[in-house]
Design a protein around this motif. Structure first.
Motif, PDB file in Angstrom:
ATOM      1  N   TYR A 153       6.328  70.128  19.869  1.00 24.72           N
ATOM      2  CA  TYR A 153       7.533  69.404  20.292  1.00 24.72           C
ATOM      3  C   TYR A 153       8.800  70.211  20.003  1.00 24.72           C
ATOM      4  O   TYR A 153       9.746  70.214  20.803  1.00 24.72           O
ATOM      5  N   THR A 154       8.818  70.883  18.859  1.00 18.60           N
ATOM      6  CA  THR A 154       9.992  71.668  18.487  1.00 18.60           C
ATOM      7  C   THR A 154      10.223  72.814  19.459  1.00 18.60           C
ATOM      8  O   THR A 154      11.356  73.053  19.912  1.00 18.60           O
ATOM      9  N   ARG A 155       9.154  73.538  19.776  1.00 18.49           N
ATOM     10  CA  ARG A 155       9.294  74.662  20.710  1.00 18.49           C
ATOM     11  C   ARG A 155       9.748  74.194  22.086  1.00 18.49           C
ATOM     12  O   ARG A 155      10.536  74.873  22.747  1.00 18.49           O
ATOM     13  N   ARG A 156       9.251  73.058  22.516  1.00 17.69           N
ATOM     14  CA  ARG A 156       9.584  72.575  23.852  1.00 17.69           C
ATOM     15  C   ARG A 156      11.017  72.046  23.922  1.00 17.69           C
ATOM     16  O   ARG A 156      11.747  72.308  24.881  1.00 17.69           O
ATOM     17  N   THR A 157      11.410  71.274  22.915  1.00 18.85           N
ATOM     18  CA  THR A 157      12.697  70.588  22.974  1.00 18.85           C
ATOM     19  C   THR A 157      13.862  71.387  22.419  1.00 18.85           C
ATOM     20  O   THR A 157      15.016  71.142  22.777  1.00 18.85           O
ATOM     21  N   GLY A 158      13.555  72.325  21.511  1.00 20.08           N
ATOM     22  CA  GLY A 158      14.628  73.044  20.834  1.00 20.08           C
ATOM     23  C   GLY A 158      15.258  72.241  19.714  1.00 20.08           C
ATOM     24  O   GLY A 158      16.239  72.673  19.098  1.00 20.08           O
ATOM     25  N   LYS A 159      14.688  71.064  19.406  1.00 18.70           N
ATOM     26  CA  LYS A 159      15.221  70.233  18.340  1.00 18.70           C
ATOM     27  C   LYS A 159      14.818  70.787  16.974  1.00 18.70           C
ATOM     28  O   LYS A 159      13.848  71.532  16.847  1.00 18.70           O
ATOM     29  N   ASP A 160      15.577  70.389  15.951  1.00 17.27           N
ATOM     30  CA  ASP A 160      15.225  70.761  14.588  1.00 17.27           C
ATOM     31  C   ASP A 160      13.910  70.080  14.220  1.00 17.27           C
ATOM     32  O   ASP A 160      13.690  68.897  14.521  1.00 17.27           O
ATOM     33  N   GLU A 161      13.022  70.810  13.546  1.00 17.04           N
ATOM     34  CA  GLU A 161      11.713  70.259  13.221  1.00 17.04           C
ATOM     35  C   GLU A 161      11.817  69.029  12.316  1.00 17.04           C
ATOM     36  O   GLU A 161      10.986  68.108  12.406  1.00 17.04           O
ATOM     37  N   THR A 162      12.847  68.984  11.480  1.00 18.49           N
ATOM     38  CA  THR A 162      13.033  67.820  10.619  1.00 18.49           C
ATOM     39  C   THR A 162      13.224  66.558  11.445  1.00 18.49           C
ATOM     40  O   THR A 162      12.690  65.485  11.116  1.00 18.49           O
ATOM     41  N   GLN A 163      13.975  66.682  12.535  1.00 14.19           N
ATOM     42  CA  GLN A 163      14.193  65.536  13.413  1.00 14.19           C
ATOM     43  C   GLN A 163      12.899  65.130  14.101  1.00 14.19           C
ATOM     44  O   GLN A 163      12.575  63.934  14.211  1.00 14.19           O
ATOM     45  N   ILE A 164      12.134  66.118  14.559  1.00 12.31           N
ATOM     46  CA  ILE A 164      10.861  65.838  15.217  1.00 12.31           C
ATOM     47  C   ILE A 164       9.917  65.106  14.259  1.00 12.31           C
ATOM     48  O   ILE A 164       9.285  64.100  14.623  1.00 12.31           O
ATOM     49  N   VAL A 165       9.821  65.597  13.031  1.00 17.00           N
ATOM     50  CA  VAL A 165       8.938  64.985  12.025  1.00 17.00           C
ATOM     51  C   VAL A 165       9.363  63.546  11.755  1.00 17.00           C
ATOM     52  O   VAL A 165       8.522  62.645  11.617  1.00 17.00           O
ATOM     53  N   GLU A 181      16.995  63.530  27.633  1.00 20.85           N
ATOM     54  CA  GLU A 181      18.107  63.881  26.742  1.00 20.85           C
ATOM     55  C   GLU A 181      17.641  64.731  25.569  1.00 20.85           C
ATOM     56  O   GLU A 181      18.327  65.685  25.165  1.00 20.85           O
ATOM     57  N   HIS A 182      16.471  64.423  25.021  1.00 27.44           N
ATOM     58  CA  HIS A 182      15.986  65.123  23.835  1.00 27.44           C
ATOM     59  C   HIS A 182      15.079  66.308  24.169  1.00 27.44           C
ATOM     60  O   HIS A 182      14.531  66.934  23.256  1.00 27.44           O
ATOM     61  N   GLY A 183      14.906  66.619  25.448  1.00 28.79           N
ATOM     62  CA  GLY A 183      14.199  67.825  25.822  1.00 28.79           C
ATOM     63  C   GLY A 183      12.710  67.690  26.052  1.00 28.79           C
ATOM     64  O   GLY A 183      12.037  68.680  26.341  1.00 28.79           O
ATOM     65  N   PHE A 184      12.162  66.480  25.954  1.00 30.38           N
ATOM     66  CA  PHE A 184      10.731  66.303  26.207  1.00 30.38           C
ATOM     67  C   PHE A 184      10.427  66.359  27.704  1.00 30.38           C
ATOM     68  O   PHE A 184       9.314  66.697  28.109  1.00 30.38           O
ATOM     69  N   ALA A 185      11.399  66.004  28.518  1.00 27.79           N
ATOM     70  CA  ALA A 185      11.239  66.039  29.977  1.00 27.79           C
ATOM     71  C   ALA A 185      12.371  66.851  30.576  1.00 27.79           C
ATOM     72  O   ALA A 185      13.474  66.923  30.013  1.00 27.79           O
ATOM     73  N   ASP A 186      12.083  67.441  31.731  1.00 26.26           N
ATOM     74  CA  ASP A 186      13.088  68.263  32.406  1.00 26.26           C
ATOM     75  C   ASP A 186      13.960  67.448  33.351  1.00 26.26           C
ATOM     76  O   ASP A 186      15.116  67.780  33.578  1.00 26.26           O
ATOM     77  N   ARG A 187      13.399  66.380  33.907  1.00 25.19           N
ATOM     78  CA  ARG A 187      14.165  65.574  34.848  1.00 25.19           C
ATOM     79  C   ARG A 187      13.581  64.162  34.941  1.00 25.19           C
ATOM     80  O   ARG A 187      12.413  63.939  34.653  1.00 25.19           O
ATOM     81  N   VAL A 188      14.454  63.253  35.356  1.00 25.41           N
ATOM     82  CA  VAL A 188      14.073  61.860  35.562  1.00 25.41           C
ATOM     83  C   VAL A 188      14.085  61.592  37.060  1.00 25.41           C
ATOM     84  O   VAL A 188      15.016  61.993  37.759  1.00 25.41           O
TER      85      VAL A 188
END
Length: 245
Positions: A153-165, A181-188
């Protein structure tokens, strides 16, 4: 003994989908992943998926996903097959991508989610039998699985791993807009002039399921398939209940 959450999830959703199905049209192909993941107790067999995927000679493969989750190792096997295929693989979250199904999305080149669909991440579950040493080893394994998922999830979204955890710890459900918004999907994707999207899965095994998803929509039942699947799951559960503590 209470029904373990994994078996509850599978038993409650038995027979609601069809096996892996693939369609090809020239340079594009479609695979339907509508069901519980994992051939041992679910609808989507990872070996059948890998074979179907390997047999496709197309430039673009669309994965149509509507799944309440399933076996994390089966999902990992499917992720490997996706990453090694030469085609551009696009995940389409048609209704729900929960638990192990989100990992499959992470392996795809693009992720598209329908407005009104859901996306959920959480910590891994398992079923364990044994003494305290066995249970401790199982807990350690779950920790490693969670670390691997958090890395995906971190690699895909670019989010901090602490937030993902934190999201995984809290069993977090995202709307389509939040997933983007959080980077899990590219488009809606908006669905216009179509029937309102509805959830067909029994998600009562999860802790934080949104109220709107707790009442599955009515679907046509294949009674014999459901009874056969539930009977098989009941036999497996009975074996676990008879196992020595």
């Amino acid at each position: 003994m209470t029904i373990p959450k994994l078996l509850q999830l599978a038993k409650n959703n038995a027979g609601k989908s069809k096996p892996v199905r693939a369609e090809s049209d020239g340079k594009e192909a479609t695979i339907y992943l509508h069901g519980v993941i994992g051939g041992w107790w679910g609808d989507i067999d990872e070996t059948m998926f890998a074979q179907a995927l390997a047999g496709i000679d197309a430039d673009v493969i669309h994965l149509r996903i509507d799944s309440p989750g399933g076996d994390v190792f089966a999902a990992r096997s499917m992720m490997t097959a996706i990453s090694q295929h030469r085609a551009t693989v696009i995940a389409h979250v048609d209704g729900l991508a929960a638990s192990a199904a989100t990992g499959i999305c992470m392996a795809c080149d693009e992720v598209e989610i329908t407005q009104g669909a859901g996306f959920m991440i959480h910590n891994a579950w398992t079923i364990a039998i044994g003494n305290k040493a066995d249970i401790t080893k199982t807990a350690d394994l779950l920790g490693k699985i969670d670390t691997g998922l958090a890395g995906d999830y971190t690699r895909r979204t670019g989010k901090d791993e602490t937030q993902i955890v934190q999201w995984m710890d809290e069993e977090t459900w995202f709307t389509a807009d939040e997933a983007k918004e959080h980077g899990f999907a590219d488009r809606v994707v908006e669905v216009v002039n179509k029937k309102k999207a509805g959830n067909q899965w029994d998600l009562s095994a999860y802790s934080n399921t949104p109220a709107a998803l707790l009442q599955p929509k009515n679907t046509a039942d294949d009674g014999e398939a459901i009874i056969a699947h539930q009977s098989a799951l009941s036999r497996r559960l009975a074996l676990l209940e008879r196992a020595p503590a």
